[in-house]
Design an enzyme around this catalytic site. Structure first.
Site, PDB file in Angstrom:
ATOM      1  N   TYR A 123      -8.902 -10.671  51.038  1.00 21.29           N
ATOM      2  CA  TYR A 123      -8.668 -11.739  50.061  1.00 21.29           C
ATOM      3  C   TYR A 123      -9.097 -13.085  50.621  1.00 21.29           C
ATOM      4  O   TYR A 123      -9.845 -13.838  49.984  1.00 21.29           O
ATOM      5  CB  TYR A 123      -7.193 -11.787  49.664  1.00 21.29           C
ATOM      6  CG  TYR A 123      -6.858 -12.950  48.762  1.00 21.29           C
ATOM      7  CD1 TYR A 123      -7.342 -13.001  47.455  1.00 21.29           C
ATOM      8  CD2 TYR A 123      -6.062 -14.011  49.204  1.00 21.29           C
ATOM      9  CE1 TYR A 123      -7.050 -14.076  46.613  1.00 21.29           C
ATOM     10  CE2 TYR A 123      -5.757 -15.080  48.380  1.00 21.29           C
ATOM     11  CZ  TYR A 123      -6.252 -15.113  47.086  1.00 21.29           C
ATOM     12  OH  TYR A 123      -5.980 -16.181  46.269  1.00 21.29           O
ATOM     13  N   GLY A 149      47.383 -37.407  13.618  1.00 19.50           N
ATOM     14  CA  GLY A 149      48.707 -37.717  14.140  1.00 19.50           C
ATOM     15  C   GLY A 149      48.951 -37.239  15.555  1.00 19.50           C
ATOM     16  O   GLY A 149      49.971 -37.593  16.164  1.00 19.50           O
TER      17      GLY A 149
END
Length: 371
Positions: free
Chosen positions: A103, A284
């Site tokens: 390679y 509330g």
């Protein structure tokens, strides 16, 4: 500028083609395995610039190294010379070009073919010797350990680490693409000590650390503790990891804690800048009623109407303010002031919350004290 990309269907080629498509003044001409040398000849004649990415790195037969790397590059150079024009050529090579293996030898031969084109004809040639390139769209279980780790870990598949201490040098595909574009736009090539063009930044890590980091990305969905994904290698790795998620994992659930007041959901925790969450409160309902010595928080009401009350733990000084989801306004709690938040509207209230530290049950720095 008409840019011929050889290997246009490959990992880097796909990223480059998309990037050039985002920019004004570029037209991409693609060349891939499906094309013939005759096709390449015609495309070279049309090109104003060529980025040569095509190559072989995992052949079935070792002789394909020479054919796909050295021979193809030599043929490309001959086609460029035959046009009689000067067509700037960028060659993507590898740091393995100096290696004594088939390679590496084929990549070095490809470099030599390009160098000979430049010396023989004066054609502009720039050779980039790249380390391991990683990023989105790279083929897993092929030649990229990052792609393989990201793909497999995202899917709960095993990975193999033979030597966790093995060093690896990486470069992010977006940095490669950006460097190519800058060079085509006229920037000078950055040259390394070996005399070849280079892309920076380059990152050095180990295979074991790479595996640990990518596993930590997956684990963060359970722990809610994010990695430091904003800069550098971790940023690039995280973007790469997420790109390998299958579509069924694009979303995930997080724990939700519900009681008569509403719900509380933690979204994200960080190692050093706290955590993000959200909570709801019914009309509330009052939440809070505590103080901190060091911990601070930022509240953002994104739906509903809230009343914040504060009282100084030493002086008794009181303060009160009202915010609504109609006006983006951050309310910050201050150490030493007890505080609470009440839904004073008629609909469910939703509040985003950031705390500067991750909640620690052993040291919560949260002390109940009603106002």
């Amino acid at each position: 500028m008409r840019v011929l990309i050889t290997g246009s269907n490959g990992f880097i080629g796909k990223n480059l083609a998309v990037r050039l498509g985002e920019l004004d003044g570029y037209e991409v001409i693609g060349f891939s395995r499906e094309d013939s040398l005759e096709d390449l000849s015609e495309k070279v004649k049309l090109a104003d610039s060529i980025i040569h990415l095509a190559g072989i790195n995992r052949p079935k037969d070792v002789k394909e190294f020479a054919e796909g790397n050295a021979d193809l590059t030599a043929q490309l150079c001959e086609l460029i010379a035959a046009t009689g024009r000067k067509i700037p050529l960028i060659v993507s090579s590898s740091i393995q070009a100096d290696s004594a293996n088939p390679y590496g030898e084929s990549k070095r031969a490809a470099e030599e073919a390009a160098e000979q084109l430049a010396s023989r004809t004066g054609n502009p040639v720039t050779i980039y010797r790249l380390p391991n390139v990683f990023g989105k769209w790279c083929k897993p279980n092929y030649n990229s350990v990052v792609a393989t780790f990201c793909h497999n870990i995202a899917r709960g598949l095993p990975i193999q680490v033979n030597d966790p201490d093995a060093p690896i040098t990486l470069v992010y595909v977006d940095d490669v693409i950006e460097r190519f574009v800058q060079f085509m736009d006229g920037a000078d090539a950055a040259v390394g000590a070996d005399g070849f063009a280079m892309v920076s930044p380059q990152y050095t890590t180990t295979v074991g650390e790479l595996a640990r980091q990518i596993q930590a990305f997956k684990d963060s969905r359970t722990t809610l503790m994010t990695e430091r994904v904003g800069t550098g290698l971790v940023r690039a790795l995280y973007a790469t990891y997420v790109s390998y998620l299958p579509v069924e994992l694009f979303a995930y659930t997080v724990p939700q804690y519900a009681d008569p007041r509403g719900v509380f959901v933690e979204m994200l925790k960080t190692p050093d800048v706290g955590q993000f969450s959200y909570f709801t409160a019914y009309p509330g309902v009052t939440r809070g009623g505590h103080y901190h010595h060091s911990k601070t928080e930022k509240f953002l009401v994104i739906k509903g109407q809230a009343r914040f009350k504060f009282r100084h733990m030493q002086t008794g000084q009181a303060h009160e303010l009202i915010t609504t989801g109609d006006k983006p306004e951050i309310v910050e709690t201050v150490p030493g002031w007890t505080h609470d938040i009440t839904n004073i509207g008629t609909i469910e209230m939703i509040v985003m919350l950031w705390a500067n530290e991750v909640f620690d049950r052993a040291r919560p720095d949260t002390f109940a004290c009603a106002l």
